[in-house]
Motif scaffolding. Structure first.
Motif, PDB file in Angstrom:
ATOM      1  N   ALA A 168       0.812  -1.223   0.000  1.00 45.64           N
ATOM      2  CA  ALA A 168       0.000   0.000   0.000  1.00 45.64           C
ATOM      3  C   ALA A 168       0.844   1.272   0.000  1.00 45.64           C
ATOM      4  N   PRO A 169       1.907   1.383   0.859  1.00 49.51           N
ATOM      5  CA  PRO A 169       2.712   2.611   0.822  1.00 49.51           C
ATOM      6  C   PRO A 169       3.329   2.878  -0.545  1.00 49.51           C
ATOM      7  N   ALA A 170       3.814   1.817  -1.214  1.00 48.57           N
ATOM      8  CA  ALA A 170       4.406   2.002  -2.541  1.00 48.57           C
ATOM      9  C   ALA A 170       3.374   2.498  -3.541  1.00 48.57           C
ATOM     10  N   LEU A 171       2.166   1.925  -3.474  1.00 54.89           N
ATOM     11  CA  LEU A 171       1.099   2.382  -4.367  1.00 54.89           C
ATOM     12  C   LEU A 171       0.722   3.823  -4.081  1.00 54.89           C
ATOM     13  N   ALA A 175       0.940   6.976  -6.627  1.00 53.69           N
ATOM     14  CA  ALA A 175      -0.208   7.841  -6.913  1.00 53.69           C
ATOM     15  C   ALA A 175       0.152   9.315  -6.716  1.00 53.69           C
ATOM     16  N   ARG A 176       0.911   9.601  -5.632  1.00 52.58           N
ATOM     17  CA  ARG A 176       1.320  10.995  -5.386  1.00 52.58           C
ATOM     18  C   ARG A 176       2.273  11.490  -6.471  1.00 52.58           C
ATOM     19  N   GLU A 177       3.177  10.615  -6.908  1.00 49.80           N
ATOM     20  CA  GLU A 177       4.102  11.007  -7.978  1.00 49.80           C
ATOM     21  C   GLU A 177       3.352  11.296  -9.274  1.00 49.80           C
ATOM     22  N   GLN A 178       2.351  10.443  -9.585  1.00 49.46           N
ATOM     23  CA  GLN A 178       1.569  10.674 -10.794  1.00 49.46           C
ATOM     24  C   GLN A 178       0.786  11.976 -10.686  1.00 49.46           C
ATOM     25  N   ASN A 182       1.041  15.149 -13.191  1.00 48.94           N
ATOM     26  CA  ASN A 182      -0.130  15.767 -13.824  1.00 48.94           C
ATOM     27  C   ASN A 182      -0.193  17.256 -13.524  1.00 48.94           C
ATOM     28  N   GLU A 183       0.142  17.632 -12.282  1.00 45.17           N
ATOM     29  CA  GLU A 183       0.108  19.045 -11.918  1.00 45.17           C
ATOM     30  C   GLU A 183       1.171  19.828 -12.680  1.00 45.17           C
ATOM     31  N   GLU A 184       2.360  19.240 -12.822  1.00 46.11           N
ATOM     32  CA  GLU A 184       3.411  19.919 -13.586  1.00 46.11           C
ATOM     33  C   GLU A 184       2.995  20.107 -15.046  1.00 46.11           C
TER      34      GLU A 184
END
Length: 380
Positions: A168-171, A175-178, A182-184
């Motif tokens: 779960a932490p890796a997922l 998700a936060r990296e994606q 997207n924000e960038e």
């Protein structure tokens, strides 16, 4: 699961009670009353084992299961054939029902302990009841197999759950990296659109002027764009898809009026028709997006069409508002437009897509250009 098994056993008991002839004056189905009531009490004990996880409640429930199992085995014995042994399916299924009643515990160890105790308690009660009835005692492979199967299933499920928790932490990080990517990308799109709509447009307008001082109308537009660039960080981080908040000032005049004044300062006359007031009724983000796209289309007329007249028609129909911009200028081949041309892609297409709308361009070399913009009347 326990309820289904016990209901199936009760149905079998009813069938057995009416299958064989009975003594004179004895009602056949009456022989099923005590076994069925015992199964009901057994079901109540299994329910407590499933729903109540306290130590005292577990002990009481196990005692209920054990006593109900003994009463069931003793009362159902007269309904069985003389050749049947202690591993009869009618005696095995209640043991299986008691075994699976412990699977709802919070930890693997407690599940295994309760399932094992339930199986042992119910098996012992069943064997004791059938022994009193004089039946042959044999190993009940059905009950034993159910215990082994439940143990294996619990171990596999808890192992899978543990792996899922560890992953779960890796997922979450992925998700936060994606989301960051997207924000960038969104900020980059905003920045490109902002640059195109301000700096490049102003430079082109200045280049088209003749020698001499810059007219005040042009200076006013340049001052506005300089102020916009000074607030670029705030504007770029605002929400709203491809629209850039602040590009069109919010004043007592409508956004469209300000747009027509700006393109008019560049020498373009625009004939406006249709339901112009429908633009003001749009959601603020949708109105800003479509008016900014209209302005870019009109700027393209000034820059590329080689004419000083364009037409703008606003139409409201159903759940959307459409704007059609038409000119009779040079035209171009839409399919041959280079991918690095930012005007249509960033300032028109992306703006419309960002608010759930659409943009369609028709153009023929030598026969002018038409652009159809549409936005929904309400944004979720």
């Amino acid at each position: 699961m326990s309820s289904i098994l016990l209901a199936a056993v009760a149905a079998i008991v009813f069938v057995l009670s009416v299958r064989d002839p009975v003594n004179a004056g004895e009602v056949g189905i009456g022989r099923a009353i005590v076994p069925v009531l015992s199964l009901a009490v057994l079901g109540a004990g299994a329910y407590v084992l499933q729903r109540r996880h306290g130590s005292l409640e577990t002990v009481v429930a196990l005692l209920i299961v054990c006593c109900a199992g003994f009463a069931y085995a003793l009362s159902v014995d007269p309904l069985l054939a003389a050749s049947q042994k202690s591993d009869s399916i009618v005696l095995s299924l209640p043991v299986v029902a008691a075994t699976v009643s412990g699977v709802g515990r919070r930890s693997l160890a407690s599940c295994l302990v309760v399932c094992g105790l339930s199986n042992v308690a119910m098996s012992s009660a069943s064997v004791l009841g059938t022994a009193i009835g004089g039946r042959e005692i044999v190993v009940d492979f059905t009950a034993l197999g159910s215990l082994i199967a439940v143990f294996l299933l619990l171990i596999v499920l808890w192992a899978a759950r543990r792996n899922a928790v560890q992953e779960a932490p890796a997922l979450d990080r992925a998700a936060r990296e994606q989301q960051s990517i997207n924000e960038e990308a969104r900020l980059l799109g905003h920045a490109s659109s902002l640059l195109h709509d301000t700096v490049l447009g102003d430079l082109h307008a200045i280049a088209m002027l003749g020698p001499g001082p810059i007219p005040e109308s042009h200076l006013a537009v340049i001052r506005r764009d300089l102020d916009l660039l000074a607030r670029s960080d705030e504007l770029l981080r605002a929400t709203g898809g491809a629209a850039i908040p602040g590009l069109i000032e919010s004043t007592s005049e409508s956004m469209l009026t300000r747009t027509l004044a700006r393109v008019g300062s560049r020498g373009l006359r625009v004939i406006v028709s249709g339901d112009v007031d429908e633009l003001d009724a749009l959601d603020a983000t949708a109105e800003e997006a479509i008016v900014a796209a209209i302005e870019q289309c009109l700027v393209n007329v000034v820059v590329h069409a080689g004419v000083s007249l364009a037409e703008l028609a606003i139409v409201a129909s159903g759940d959307e508002v459409t704007a059609t911009i038409t000119d009779a200028g040079r035209g171009f081949t839409v399919s041959a437009t280079p991918a690095d041309r930012l005007g249509l892609r960033l300032s028109v297409y992306d703006r419309m897509f960002g608010v759930g709308g659409s943009a369609t361009v028709w153009s023929t070399p030598g026969a002018g250009t038409s652009v159809l913009l549409s936005v929904p009347k309400g944004l979720a």
